[in-house]
Design a protein around this motif. Structure first.
Motif, PDB file in Angstrom:
ATOM      1  N   PHE A 144      59.630  74.378  33.452  1.00  0.00           N
ATOM      2  CA  PHE A 144      59.113  73.246  33.857  1.00  0.00           C
ATOM      3  C   PHE A 144      57.966  73.395  35.015  1.00  0.00           C
ATOM      4  N   GLN A 145      58.223  74.324  35.640  1.00  0.00           N
ATOM      5  CA  GLN A 145      57.112  74.814  36.683  1.00  0.00           C
ATOM      6  C   GLN A 145      55.725  75.009  36.324  1.00  0.00           C
ATOM      7  N   ILE A 146      55.546  75.392  35.166  1.00  0.00           N
ATOM      8  CA  ILE A 146      54.290  75.335  34.539  1.00  0.00           C
ATOM      9  C   ILE A 146      53.410  74.269  34.555  1.00  0.00           C
ATOM     10  N   ASN A 147      52.338  74.142  35.173  1.00  0.00           N
ATOM     11  CA  ASN A 147      51.507  73.034  35.452  1.00  0.00           C
ATOM     12  C   ASN A 147      52.163  71.906  36.332  1.00  0.00           C
ATOM     13  N   ALA A 148      53.113  72.401  37.102  1.00  0.00           N
ATOM     14  CA  ALA A 148      53.588  71.597  38.180  1.00  0.00           C
ATOM     15  C   ALA A 148      53.509  72.232  39.383  1.00  0.00           C
ATOM     16  N   ASP A 149      53.365  71.416  40.432  1.00  0.00           N
ATOM     17  CA  ASP A 149      52.935  71.668  41.796  1.00  0.00           C
ATOM     18  C   ASP A 149      54.462  72.019  42.476  1.00  0.00           C
ATOM     19  N   MET A 150      55.002  73.229  42.191  1.00  0.00           N
ATOM     20  CA  MET A 150      56.080  73.369  42.725  1.00  0.00           C
ATOM     21  C   MET A 150      56.404  73.563  44.316  1.00  0.00           C
ATOM     22  N   ASP A 151      55.247  74.304  44.949  1.00  0.00           N
ATOM     23  CA  ASP A 151      55.235  74.279  46.268  1.00  0.00           C
ATOM     24  C   ASP A 151      55.540  72.958  47.060  1.00  0.00           C
ATOM     25  N   MET A 152      54.725  71.962  46.384  1.00  0.00           N
ATOM     26  CA  MET A 152      54.983  70.438  46.926  1.00  0.00           C
ATOM     27  C   MET A 152      56.184  69.933  46.507  1.00  0.00           C
ATOM     28  N   LEU A 153      56.697  70.346  45.418  1.00  0.00           N
ATOM     29  CA  LEU A 153      58.098  69.727  44.917  1.00  0.00           C
ATOM     30  C   LEU A 153      59.118  70.241  45.654  1.00  0.00           C
ATOM     31  N   HIS A 154      59.268  71.376  46.250  1.00  0.00           N
ATOM     32  CA  HIS A 154      60.066  71.856  47.274  1.00  0.00           C
ATOM     33  C   HIS A 154      59.939  71.415  48.572  1.00  0.00           C
ATOM     34  N   LYS A 155      58.800  71.073  48.758  1.00  0.00           N
ATOM     35  CA  LYS A 155      58.452  70.611  50.385  1.00  0.00           C
ATOM     36  C   LYS A 155      59.277  69.334  50.068  1.00  0.00           C
ATOM     37  N   VAL A 156      58.842  68.427  49.203  1.00  0.00           N
ATOM     38  CA  VAL A 156      59.542  67.007  49.191  1.00  0.00           C
ATOM     39  C   VAL A 156      61.143  67.302  49.281  1.00  0.00           C
ATOM     40  N   ILE A 157      61.665  68.096  48.404  1.00  0.00           N
ATOM     41  CA  ILE A 157      63.179  68.256  48.338  1.00  0.00           C
ATOM     42  C   ILE A 157      63.538  68.426  49.966  1.00  0.00           C
ATOM     43  N   LYS A 158      63.003  69.161  50.569  1.00  0.00           N
ATOM     44  CA  LYS A 158      63.283  69.579  51.928  1.00  0.00           C
ATOM     45  C   LYS A 158      63.287  68.373  52.744  1.00  0.00           C
ATOM     46  N   ALA A 159      62.023  67.693  52.650  1.00  0.00           N
ATOM     47  CA  ALA A 159      62.077  66.212  53.368  1.00  0.00           C
ATOM     48  C   ALA A 159      63.042  65.300  52.929  1.00  0.00           C
ATOM     49  N   LYS A 160      63.476  65.300  51.840  1.00  0.00           N
ATOM     50  CA  LYS A 160      64.579  64.236  51.359  1.00  0.00           C
ATOM     51  C   LYS A 160      65.806  64.848  52.140  1.00  0.00           C
ATOM     52  N   LYS A 161      66.154  65.849  52.066  1.00  0.00           N
ATOM     53  CA  LYS A 161      67.401  66.589  52.946  1.00  0.00           C
ATOM     54  C   LYS A 161      67.417  66.105  54.247  1.00  0.00           C
ATOM     55  N   LYS A 162      66.267  66.153  54.874  1.00  0.00           N
ATOM     56  CA  LYS A 162      66.220  65.584  56.311  1.00  0.00           C
ATOM     57  C   LYS A 162      66.194  64.139  56.582  1.00  0.00           C
ATOM     58  N   GLY A 163      66.267  63.328  55.262  1.00  0.00           N
ATOM     59  CA  GLY A 163      66.416  61.670  55.566  1.00  0.00           C
ATOM     60  C   GLY A 163      65.238  61.057  55.209  1.00  0.00           C
ATOM     61  N   LYS A 164      63.969  61.650  55.027  1.00  0.00           N
ATOM     62  CA  LYS A 164      62.718  61.153  54.796  1.00  0.00           C
ATOM     63  C   LYS A 164      62.573  60.225  53.601  1.00  0.00           C
ATOM     64  N   LYS A 165      61.929  59.337  53.665  1.00  0.00           N
ATOM     65  CA  LYS A 165      61.713  58.351  52.551  1.00  0.00           C
ATOM     66  C   LYS A 165      60.443  58.837  51.822  1.00  0.00           C
ATOM     67  N   ILE A 166      60.480  58.869  50.702  1.00  0.00           N
ATOM     68  CA  ILE A 166      59.186  59.257  49.896  1.00  0.00           C
ATOM     69  C   ILE A 166      58.665  58.490  48.894  1.00  0.00           C
ATOM     70  N   VAL A 167      57.257  58.156  49.208  1.00  0.00           N
ATOM     71  CA  VAL A 167      56.326  57.352  48.522  1.00  0.00           C
ATOM     72  C   VAL A 167      55.363  58.056  47.625  1.00  0.00           C
ATOM     73  N   LEU A 168      55.358  57.835  46.538  1.00  0.00           N
ATOM     74  CA  LEU A 168      54.018  58.532  45.661  1.00  0.00           C
ATOM     75  C   LEU A 168      53.247  57.643  45.282  1.00  0.00           C
ATOM     76  N   TYR A 169      51.961  57.870  45.518  1.00  0.00           N
ATOM     77  CA  TYR A 169      50.783  56.953  45.319  1.00  0.00           C
ATOM     78  C   TYR A 169      50.096  57.786  44.235  1.00  0.00           C
ATOM     79  N   ALA A 170      49.878  57.049  43.097  1.00  0.00           N
ATOM     80  CA  ALA A 170      49.362  57.835  41.835  1.00  0.00           C
ATOM     81  C   ALA A 170      48.213  56.662  41.039  1.00  0.00           C
ATOM     82  N   PRO A 171      46.983  56.813  41.635  1.00  0.00           N
ATOM     83  CA  PRO A 171      46.161  55.791  41.070  1.00  0.00           C
ATOM     84  C   PRO A 171      45.411  56.342  39.831  1.00  0.00           C
TER      85      PRO A 171
END
Length: 445
Positions: free
Chosen positions: A245-272
């Motif tokens: 599933f990494q094909i045509n997915a932004d895996m660098d950002m996905l892994h960055k988000v996972i790390k932020a979640k583990k640190k207790g951050k809330k994630i908001v996705l803005y998709a217009p």
């Protein structure tokens, strides 16, 4: 049985047809005229070739094991096509069938080859032969029909998965499209081009969308509510391999988000969605990005911007600590399971997110302009969008704070109501359902 003379004439005719198609494809690739003239040339070429493409599809026998997945132009290994395709490989169906992904000038083909997938690039002789021989064509978009692919595959079984359940007028449900498809001009510009494609099976998500949207817009031979394969990646019932599933997915950002979640951050996705006028695309004129970043820093929130792939944006995201950019050329469905809230506008992307029953906000800073000047939007847009409507930045900040920090959520029941209307199934088994249905109906006979 055919006589030797008849066979010679038959195969000679096929070779002439294929050569004519190749000449047309050469013109498609190498015509350097200005845009309007180029469109005219392409229309003439496609029109001249169409009866030969149709005839070739009738004469040439189908390969009973050949199933062609038709992507979108340029980078089409996305959404429902992508997840159904890799599911079949994960489950070993590539040993029983020839599963071919066909891309149109697709930049992702090299990566697909590295993963061992069989791919073919259109236009090419191999692509033409593949279209003519396909037992079944599966797609999730309307553009796959271009340059006589629809005519070549006319006698194949055609399955449309589509790519969204929103509230915009689509295909013949759009008055402008319907008007353009009428008359002699419409015959050449629409019918011969496959824009009025008839599908053997159209995959829907609920009775409401089958009856109210897809049936009137496409008039397929049958509509079945089976769900969208792409949602399996975040619903959790089926575990896709990351290598796939990494094909045509932004895996660098996905892994960055996972790390932020583990640190207790809330994630908001803005998709217009996109606008047809640049001044109304999201920019610093519509949203103060530094203020948004400061707001996120103060409240432990990371804002992920997944912008529409069509427009050009002038936003330097590297300047903002708590505002990150997800590659807008990639698909974002693997990200959904880590998102605490979605912000969108007139995009149908939130419909998939409703399956998680998490808060959605609608940032409608250009509501009057969009509803009057942009793509046709259904009258029940407000009813079908279960979340707070924000028209200013201040309203947006206030709504995010109340939902994510204070824990207010007065829209939960409404989200459930709209989700029930939009989705017959609320699980991660759509790939399995879709494939079992298609195999039983068309391939096991």
């Amino acid at each position: 049985m055919f006589s030797e003379k008849t066979l010679i004439v038959l195969f000679g005719t096929i070779l002439v047809i294929l050569q004519l198609i190749m000449i047309g494809l050469f013109l498609v690739q190498h015509n350097k005229a200005k845009n309007f003239a180029k469109k005219i040339v392409l229309l003439i070429v496609d029109t001249l070739i169409s009866p030969f493409a149709f005839l070739a599809g009738l004469i040439i026998p189908k390969d009973k094991k050949l199933i062609v997945f038709m992507g979108r132009n340029f980078s089409g290994f996305l959404d429902n096509i992508k997840y159904l395709y890799i599911y079949l490989h994960d489950q070993g169906y590539d040993k029983d069938y020839k599963l071919v992904f066909m891309g149109h000038h697709d930049v992702s083909l090299k990566e697909l080859k590295k993963h061992g997938y069989e791919v073919v690039s259109f236009p090419s002789k191999k692509a033409i032969w593949t279209c003519l021989r396909a037992r079944m064509v599966i797609t999730d978009n309307a553009h796959w029909t271009e340059h006589n692919r629809y005519n070549m595959a006319f006698f194949s079984k055609k399955v449309q998965l589509w790519h969204g359940i929103g509230f915009k007028d689509i295909r013949v449900g759009d008055p402008k499209f319907a008007a353009a498809a009428k008359g002699i001009k419409g015959f050449f510009t629409h019918k011969l081009q496959g824009k009025l494609a008839v599908y053997d099976t159209f995959v829907s998500t609920s009775d409401f969308y089958s009856q109210e949207v897809f049936g009137p817009a496409f008039s397929p031979k049958e509509i079945v509510e089976l769900g969208y394969p792409r949602n399996d990646v975040f619903m959790g019932d089926y575990e896709f391999k990351e290598d796939d599933f990494q094909i045509n997915a932004d895996m660098d950002m996905l892994h960055k988000v996972i790390k932020a979640k583990k640190k207790g951050k809330k994630i908001v996705l803005y998709a217009p969605t996109f606008r047809r006028v640049k001044q109304y695309e999201i920019s610093s004129d519509n949203l103060d990005f530094q203020a948004l970043s400061d707001f996120g820093e103060k409240n432990g929130i990371i804002f992920i911007f997944k912008l529409h792939p069509l427009p050009q944006y002038d936003i330097n995201f590297s300047k903002y600590k708590n505002v990150w950019e997800y590659n807008n050329k990639k698909e974002a469905y693997p990200l959904f399971k880590y998102v605490d809230m979605m912000i969108t506008d007139y995009s149908s992307i939130y419909m998939d997110y409703l399956l998680l029953n998490r808060p959605c906000l609608f940032f409608l800073y250009d509501y009057e302009f969009y509803t009057q000047s942009c793509r046709g939007i259904r009258d029940d847009f407000m009813e079908l969008s279960p979340g707070e409507k924000c028209f200013t930045q201040e309203e947006l900040f206030d709504a995010v704070y109340r939902h994510l920090i204070l824990g207010e959520d007065e829209w939960k029941a409404k989200r459930e109501e709209i989700c029930d209307k939009a989705w017959k199934f609320k699980d991660g088994k759509s790939c399995e359902r879709v494939w079992n249905y298609l195999e039983d109906k068309y391939l096991k006979k």
